[in-house]
Design a protein around this motif. Structure first.
Motif, PDB file in Angstrom:
ATOM      1  N   TYR A  12       0.833  -1.201   0.000  1.00 52.01           N
ATOM      2  CA  TYR A  12       0.000   0.000   0.000  1.00 52.01           C
ATOM      3  C   TYR A  12       0.872   1.257   0.000  1.00 52.01           C
ATOM      4  O   TYR A  12       0.582   2.230  -0.711  1.00 52.01           O
ATOM      5  N   GLU A  44       2.304   1.709  -3.427  1.00 51.76           N
ATOM      6  CA  GLU A  44       1.274   2.195  -4.336  1.00 51.76           C
ATOM      7  C   GLU A  44       1.003   3.676  -4.102  1.00 51.76           C
ATOM      8  O   GLU A  44       0.824   4.451  -5.060  1.00 51.76           O
ATOM      9  N   ARG A  57       3.755   5.647  -5.666  1.00 49.94           N
ATOM     10  CA  ARG A  57       3.575   5.742  -7.120  1.00 49.94           C
ATOM     11  C   ARG A  57       2.522   6.780  -7.477  1.00 49.94           C
ATOM     12  O   ARG A  57       2.721   7.601  -8.385  1.00 49.94           O
ATOM     13  N   LYS A  58       1.385   6.745  -6.744  1.00 48.43           N
ATOM     14  CA  LYS A  58       0.325   7.709  -7.021  1.00 48.43           C
ATOM     15  C   LYS A  58       0.802   9.139  -6.777  1.00 48.43           C
ATOM     16  O   LYS A  58       0.531  10.045  -7.574  1.00 48.43           O
TER      17      LYS A  58
END
Length: 435
Positions: free
Chosen positions: A200, A203, A206-207
């Motif tokens: 998480y 992620e 990355r976002k």
């Protein structure tokens, strides 16, 4: 008992009758001798039966049956052998249960067994670490009383466990859990919980990276586009050799701006689970506007675009997000359908919810591409996508908008016959007209 049990019983009865007849021969009272002998045998049999009944009521698990002789001795011996065999079977089963419990106790993932009503039956040590379950006071409690997140309750009651659910741990928001439920046995549930905090965090990185880079690139691209537009507006003062180059630069700059806009929209959609402006949306009016825009986009290709709408059937959600998703599907159909092709838009409701379908007569899509169509930047044909000016993010945006509205995208396509994209919304998102 051995195979000669029936023969042994008959022989004993014959011996008893013979003895009674012999006594009757001596005394001259054959009838009384037979009555007394048979009554004695019956009394002995009843006494043995009472012994067996008392042992069955009062015996401990490992206590052997009482001793006996004759027919009842064989009965008690047979019970003893059955008892020993059952003890061995129970021992083997207990060993298997102990090994399963030891192996699941060593797992880092939580394993929880629920009954058909969703009440806790058993769990391993990891469940106490990840979900905060307590032994033994939580046994028999409904799982929805202990994991109080509304998304988990909705997920559990939906009975649709095809995809896992990600949510924060009940113990701390810094830990992220992935929950997967499997049905087994007599409508019972097996709940698996994994700690996906690291994934998480990656992620989220990355976002954040995509969102920050897109935001930082937006300003220089706007400046470059502004200067290019100014130069093209004053093309007479520019060397004619640069005209074509400037137009290509402006075209590619526009594509980059569209890409950044889509990336920023995706970042915004991923930032929250459900839209904040959740209010009834007039889908009929929206689709009529999208149809007009699609007809203008078609231009000289003159696609036959038809619209079939169930009147006054509305959706709860974000109008801007729904318009973005629906227009993406319709505009894609226009871009990839040959001229004079047919595009049919349908909006209807039934017992399972509300549905929007966009059907075209385009070239169709191979079956191997269908599972990956909603991935970011995935292209069935990169050259065709480039010619249409697509960014490869349209269907990814559609997928995220639908997920935020608790809906799913269904894609069916046959090469040479066209494709159908259907958005399926659950009943909880539907606003039906009052009778």
């Amino acid at each position: 008992m051995n195979r000669n049990w029936h023969g042994a019983v008959l022989r004993r009865l014959l011996l008893l009758v013979s003895a009674c007849l012999l006594v009757g021969l001596v005394t001259g009272e054959y009838a009384w001798a037979l009555v007394i002998g048979l009554a004695g045998h019956l009394g002995w049999t009843l006494s043995q039966l009472l012994r067996l009944h008392k042992w069955l009521q009062e015996h401990k698990p490992d206590e052997p049956p009482p001793d006996g002789y004759g027919m009842w001795g064989e009965v008690f011996d047979s019970i003893y052998h059955l008892q020993r065999r059952d003890q061995k079977v129970r021992g083997r089963l207990q060993a298997v249960i102990d090994r399963v419990q030891e192996s699941t106790a060593a797992l880092k993932d939580a394993v929880i067994m629920l009954d058909s009503q969703g009440n806790l039956d058993w769990w391993n040590i990891a469940a106490e670490t990840l979900l905060g379950l307590k032994t033994p006071q939580d046994s028999g409690q409904p799982i929805t009383n202990l994991v109080r997140d509304p998304r988990f309750k909705e997920y559990f009651e939906s009975n649709n466990f095809h995809d896992p659910l990600d949510l924060p741990s009940p113990l701390t928001d810094r830990r992220r859990l992935q929950i997967q439920i499997t049905r087994y046995g007599n409508h019972e549930h097996l709940l698996l919980v994994r700690d996906v905090t690291r994934l998480y965090q990656l992620e989220q990185m990355r976002k954040d990276f995509v969102a920050n880079v897109s935001h930082e690139l937006r300003t220089p691209l706007t400046v470059i586009a502004g200067y290019l537009e100014t130069m093209l507006d004053n093309v007479e003062a520019v060397n004619p050799r640069w005209t074509r180059a400037l137009k290509q630069m402006q075209e590619q700059g526009g594509r980059m701006q569209n890409l950044l806009n889509d990336l920023l929209l995706l970042a915004k959609l991923e930032a929250t689970d459900y839209p904040s402006d959740n209010h009834p949306v007039d889908i009929e009016l929206m689709l009529q506007s999208i149809k007009s825009d699609a007809q203008a986009l078609s231009g000289e290709q003159k696609h036959q675009i038809t619209l079939q709408v169930e009147p006054q059937l509305k959706l709860k959600g974000s109008e801007a997000e729904l318009r973005s998703a629906f227009s993406n599907l319709v505009f894609n159909a226009v871009k990839y359908t040959p001229g004079q092709g047919q595009i049919h838009i349908r909006w209807w409701g039934d017992a399972s919810g509300a549905h929007l379908s966009v059907q075209d007569t385009g070239p169709g899509i191979e079956a191997k591409h269908l599972p990956r169509l909603t991935e970011r930047f995935y292209r069935v044909d990169s050259s065709r996508a480039s010619s249409t000016g697509g960014t490869g993010l349209g269907l990814a945006i559609v997928k995220h908008v639908l997920l935020r509205h608790r809906a799913l995208l269904d894609i069916k396509s046959t090469q040479g016959q066209g494709s159908t994209f259907t958005c399926n919304f659950p009943p909880m998102q539907v606003v039906r007209p009052r009778p």
